[in-house]
Design an enzyme around this catalytic site. Structure first.
Site, PDB file in Angstrom:
ATOM      1  N   PRO A  10      -3.281  -7.130 -28.640  1.00  0.00           N
ATOM      2  CA  PRO A  10      -4.066  -7.864 -29.630  1.00  0.00           C
ATOM      3  C   PRO A  10      -5.098  -7.014 -30.365  1.00  0.00           C
ATOM      4  O   PRO A  10      -5.731  -6.141 -29.773  1.00  0.00           O
ATOM      5  CB  PRO A  10      -4.768  -8.949 -28.805  1.00  0.00           C
ATOM      6  CG  PRO A  10      -4.656  -8.509 -27.388  1.00  0.00           C
ATOM      7  CD  PRO A  10      -3.406  -7.691 -27.287  1.00  0.00           C
ATOM      8  N   ASN A  11      -5.198  -7.315 -31.640  1.00  0.00           N
ATOM      9  CA  ASN A  11      -6.176  -6.708 -32.570  1.00  0.00           C
ATOM     10  C   ASN A  11      -5.849  -5.272 -32.956  1.00  0.00           C
ATOM     11  O   ASN A  11      -6.515  -4.699 -33.823  1.00  0.00           O
ATOM     12  CB  ASN A  11      -7.609  -6.807 -32.010  1.00  0.00           C
ATOM     13  CG  ASN A  11      -8.006  -8.244 -31.750  1.00  0.00           C
ATOM     14  OD1 ASN A  11      -7.913  -9.079 -32.645  1.00  0.00           O
ATOM     15  ND2 ASN A  11      -8.405  -8.560 -30.531  1.00  0.00           N
ATOM     16  N   ARG A  18     -10.586  -2.114 -38.126  1.00  0.00           N
ATOM     17  CA  ARG A  18     -11.354  -2.697 -37.028  1.00  0.00           C
ATOM     18  C   ARG A  18     -12.314  -1.667 -36.429  1.00  0.00           C
ATOM     19  O   ARG A  18     -11.875  -0.591 -36.000  1.00  0.00           O
ATOM     20  CB  ARG A  18     -10.326  -3.110 -35.967  1.00  0.00           C
ATOM     21  CG  ARG A  18     -10.894  -3.533 -34.670  1.00  0.00           C
ATOM     22  CD  ARG A  18      -9.811  -3.587 -33.596  1.00  0.00           C
ATOM     23  NE  ARG A  18     -10.392  -4.107 -32.376  1.00  0.00           N
ATOM     24  CZ  ARG A  18      -9.843  -4.014 -31.192  1.00  0.00           C
ATOM     25  NH1 ARG A  18      -8.668  -3.431 -31.047  1.00  0.00           N
ATOM     26  NH2 ARG A  18     -10.442  -4.498 -30.145  1.00  0.00           N
ATOM     27  N   TYR A  23     -12.611   3.010 -33.154  1.00  0.00           N
ATOM     28  CA  TYR A  23     -11.155   3.194 -33.167  1.00  0.00           C
ATOM     29  C   TYR A  23     -10.635   4.089 -34.298  1.00  0.00           C
ATOM     30  O   TYR A  23      -9.429   4.305 -34.383  1.00  0.00           O
ATOM     31  CB  TYR A  23     -10.465   1.823 -33.244  1.00  0.00           C
ATOM     32  CG  TYR A  23     -10.791   0.925 -32.063  1.00  0.00           C
ATOM     33  CD1 TYR A  23     -10.351   1.251 -30.782  1.00  0.00           C
ATOM     34  CD2 TYR A  23     -11.550  -0.228 -32.223  1.00  0.00           C
ATOM     35  CE1 TYR A  23     -10.654   0.443 -29.694  1.00  0.00           C
ATOM     36  CE2 TYR A  23     -11.857  -1.050 -31.143  1.00  0.00           C
ATOM     37  CZ  TYR A  23     -11.409  -0.708 -29.883  1.00  0.00           C
ATOM     38  OH  TYR A  23     -11.702  -1.496 -28.804  1.00  0.00           O
ATOM     39  N   ASN A  72      -0.524  -0.069 -24.936  1.00  0.00           N
ATOM     40  CA  ASN A  72      -1.959  -0.331 -25.091  1.00  0.00           C
ATOM     41  C   ASN A  72      -2.107  -1.846 -25.112  1.00  0.00           C
ATOM     42  O   ASN A  72      -1.807  -2.507 -26.112  1.00  0.00           O
ATOM     43  CB  ASN A  72      -2.507   0.284 -26.384  1.00  0.00           C
ATOM     44  CG  ASN A  72      -4.013   0.120 -26.493  1.00  0.00           C
ATOM     45  OD1 ASN A  72      -4.623  -0.666 -25.767  1.00  0.00           O
ATOM     46  ND2 ASN A  72      -4.621   0.872 -27.405  1.00  0.00           N
ATOM     47  N   ALA A  75      -7.288  -6.016 -25.194  1.00  0.00           N
ATOM     48  CA  ALA A  75      -8.148  -6.762 -24.273  1.00  0.00           C
ATOM     49  C   ALA A  75      -7.366  -7.423 -23.139  1.00  0.00           C
ATOM     50  O   ALA A  75      -7.947  -7.727 -22.079  1.00  0.00           O
ATOM     51  CB  ALA A  75      -8.953  -7.806 -25.041  1.00  0.00           C
ATOM     52  N   HIS A  78      -7.690  -6.206 -19.521  1.00  0.00           N
ATOM     53  CA  HIS A  78      -8.775  -6.599 -18.621  1.00  0.00           C
ATOM     54  C   HIS A  78      -8.629  -8.037 -18.115  1.00  0.00           C
ATOM     55  O   HIS A  78      -9.491  -8.521 -17.380  1.00  0.00           O
ATOM     56  CB  HIS A  78     -10.117  -6.451 -19.348  1.00  0.00           C
ATOM     57  CG  HIS A  78     -10.226  -5.184 -20.145  1.00  0.00           C
ATOM     58  ND1 HIS A  78     -10.160  -3.945 -19.555  1.00  0.00           N
ATOM     59  CD2 HIS A  78     -10.335  -4.957 -21.483  1.00  0.00           C
ATOM     60  CE1 HIS A  78     -10.257  -3.020 -20.504  1.00  0.00           C
ATOM     61  NE2 HIS A  78     -10.356  -3.605 -21.678  1.00  0.00           N
ATOM     62  N   GLU A  96      -0.041   3.484 -19.441  1.00  0.00           N
ATOM     63  CA  GLU A  96      -1.134   2.724 -20.070  1.00  0.00           C
ATOM     64  C   GLU A  96      -1.956   3.671 -20.940  1.00  0.00           C
ATOM     65  O   GLU A  96      -2.330   4.754 -20.479  1.00  0.00           O
ATOM     66  CB  GLU A  96      -2.015   2.125 -18.966  1.00  0.00           C
ATOM     67  CG  GLU A  96      -3.216   1.367 -19.491  1.00  0.00           C
ATOM     68  CD  GLU A  96      -4.089   0.792 -18.354  1.00  0.00           C
ATOM     69  OE1 GLU A  96      -3.665   0.849 -17.177  1.00  0.00           O
ATOM     70  OE2 GLU A  96      -5.176   0.304 -18.666  1.00  0.00           O
ATOM     71  N   HIS A  98      -5.335   3.954 -23.823  1.00  0.00           N
ATOM     72  CA  HIS A  98      -6.448   3.373 -24.569  1.00  0.00           C
ATOM     73  C   HIS A  98      -7.001   4.409 -25.530  1.00  0.00           C
ATOM     74  O   HIS A  98      -7.119   5.592 -25.171  1.00  0.00           O
ATOM     75  CB  HIS A  98      -7.555   2.881 -23.629  1.00  0.00           C
ATOM     76  CG  HIS A  98      -7.078   1.792 -22.737  1.00  0.00           C
ATOM     77  ND1 HIS A  98      -6.849   0.515 -23.196  1.00  0.00           N
ATOM     78  CD2 HIS A  98      -6.710   1.803 -21.439  1.00  0.00           C
ATOM     79  CE1 HIS A  98      -6.380  -0.217 -22.199  1.00  0.00           C
ATOM     80  NE2 HIS A  98      -6.280   0.542 -21.116  1.00  0.00           N
ATOM     81  N   SER A 100     -10.093   4.246 -27.001  1.00  0.00           N
ATOM     82  CA  SER A 100     -11.491   4.520 -26.634  1.00  0.00           C
ATOM     83  C   SER A 100     -11.575   4.807 -25.140  1.00  0.00           C
ATOM     84  O   SER A 100     -10.671   4.454 -24.374  1.00  0.00           O
ATOM     85  CB  SER A 100     -12.358   3.305 -26.984  1.00  0.00           C
ATOM     86  OG  SER A 100     -11.971   2.181 -26.211  1.00  0.00           O
ATOM     87  N   ARG A 105     -17.792   2.207 -21.989  1.00  0.00           N
ATOM     88  CA  ARG A 105     -18.114   1.002 -22.752  1.00  0.00           C
ATOM     89  C   ARG A 105     -18.598  -0.119 -21.813  1.00  0.00           C
ATOM     90  O   ARG A 105     -18.997   0.150 -20.690  1.00  0.00           O
ATOM     91  CB  ARG A 105     -16.896   0.611 -23.589  1.00  0.00           C
ATOM     92  CG  ARG A 105     -16.493   1.739 -24.561  1.00  0.00           C
ATOM     93  CD  ARG A 105     -15.322   1.341 -25.414  1.00  0.00           C
ATOM     94  NE  ARG A 105     -15.641   0.205 -26.267  1.00  0.00           N
ATOM     95  CZ  ARG A 105     -14.715  -0.522 -26.918  1.00  0.00           C
ATOM     96  NH1 ARG A 105     -13.433  -0.198 -26.815  1.00  0.00           N
ATOM     97  NH2 ARG A 105     -15.085  -1.528 -27.662  1.00  0.00           N
ATOM     98  N   ARG A 109     -14.854  -3.834 -19.473  1.00  0.00           N
ATOM     99  CA  ARG A 109     -13.691  -3.011 -19.843  1.00  0.00           C
ATOM    100  C   ARG A 109     -13.348  -1.982 -18.775  1.00  0.00           C
ATOM    101  O   ARG A 109     -12.392  -1.226 -18.905  1.00  0.00           O
ATOM    102  CB  ARG A 109     -13.958  -2.274 -21.163  1.00  0.00           C
ATOM    103  CG  ARG A 109     -14.123  -3.192 -22.346  1.00  0.00           C
ATOM    104  CD  ARG A 109     -14.261  -2.401 -23.639  1.00  0.00           C
ATOM    105  NE  ARG A 109     -14.939  -3.189 -24.644  1.00  0.00           N
ATOM    106  CZ  ARG A 109     -14.348  -4.072 -25.452  1.00  0.00           C
ATOM    107  NH1 ARG A 109     -13.053  -4.249 -25.396  1.00  0.00           N
ATOM    108  NH2 ARG A 109     -15.046  -4.762 -26.327  1.00  0.00           N
TER     109      ARG A 109
END
Ligand code: DQA
Length: 140
Positions: A10-11, A18, A23, A72, A75, A78, A96, A98, A100, A105, A109
């Protein structure tokens, strides 16, 4: 030819627009062209969804036939025991990634439900996290 499925959650369709300070400024579609030119001998398929079930369906679809999945989960990383179970249900190794460094953070997260079901994790190298993951898949 190796077949690798990249899955973004998502996103991540909004990469480039974004939170650019987190990012970056590049869309995933632009970055994918670079990746494809860096790995001319690899079939790189790309899927993005904002929906948990669609991500699970894609994991099931490719999870017994491809050479690797680079995921990836956004969210859902998590929150999603369902995606973690999907990863455990298939035979294809999942890496997996990511963009960032999630450990720098917010605390929420810091935990990933996906990591313990994955072969390994690459975190915090910007978009280059995807390239590093693909490099890793070429060794197995
Ligand atoms: C992310 C990190 C997640 O915490 C966040 O929800 C994302 C992107 C990353 O690539 O850095 O959507 O997975």
């Amino acid at each position: 030819m190796k077949r690798i499925q990249i899955i973004n959650g998502p996103n991540l369709n909004l990469l480039g627009k974004r939170e650019p300070t987190v990012y970056g400024n590049q869309s995933f579609e632009q970055y994918l062209e670079e990746l494809k030119s860096q790995f001319p001998d690899v079939q790189l398929d790309y899927f993005q969804s904002n929906t948990e079930g669609a991500i699970i369906d894609k994991i099931h679809e490719v999870g017994f036939s491809y050479d690797a999945i680079v995921l990836n989960g956004g969210a859902y990383t998590h929150t999603s025991i369902a995606i973690a179970d999907a990863i455990r249900s298939i035979t294809v190794p999942v890496l997996e990634v990511h963009i960032s460094n999630v450990f720098k953070r917010e605390e929420y997260r810091h935990h990933s439900f996906l990591s313990e079901a994955c072969k390994g994790c690459i975190v915090g190298f910007g978009m280059d996290s995807y390239r590093l993951a693909i490099e890793a898949t070429l060794k197995f």
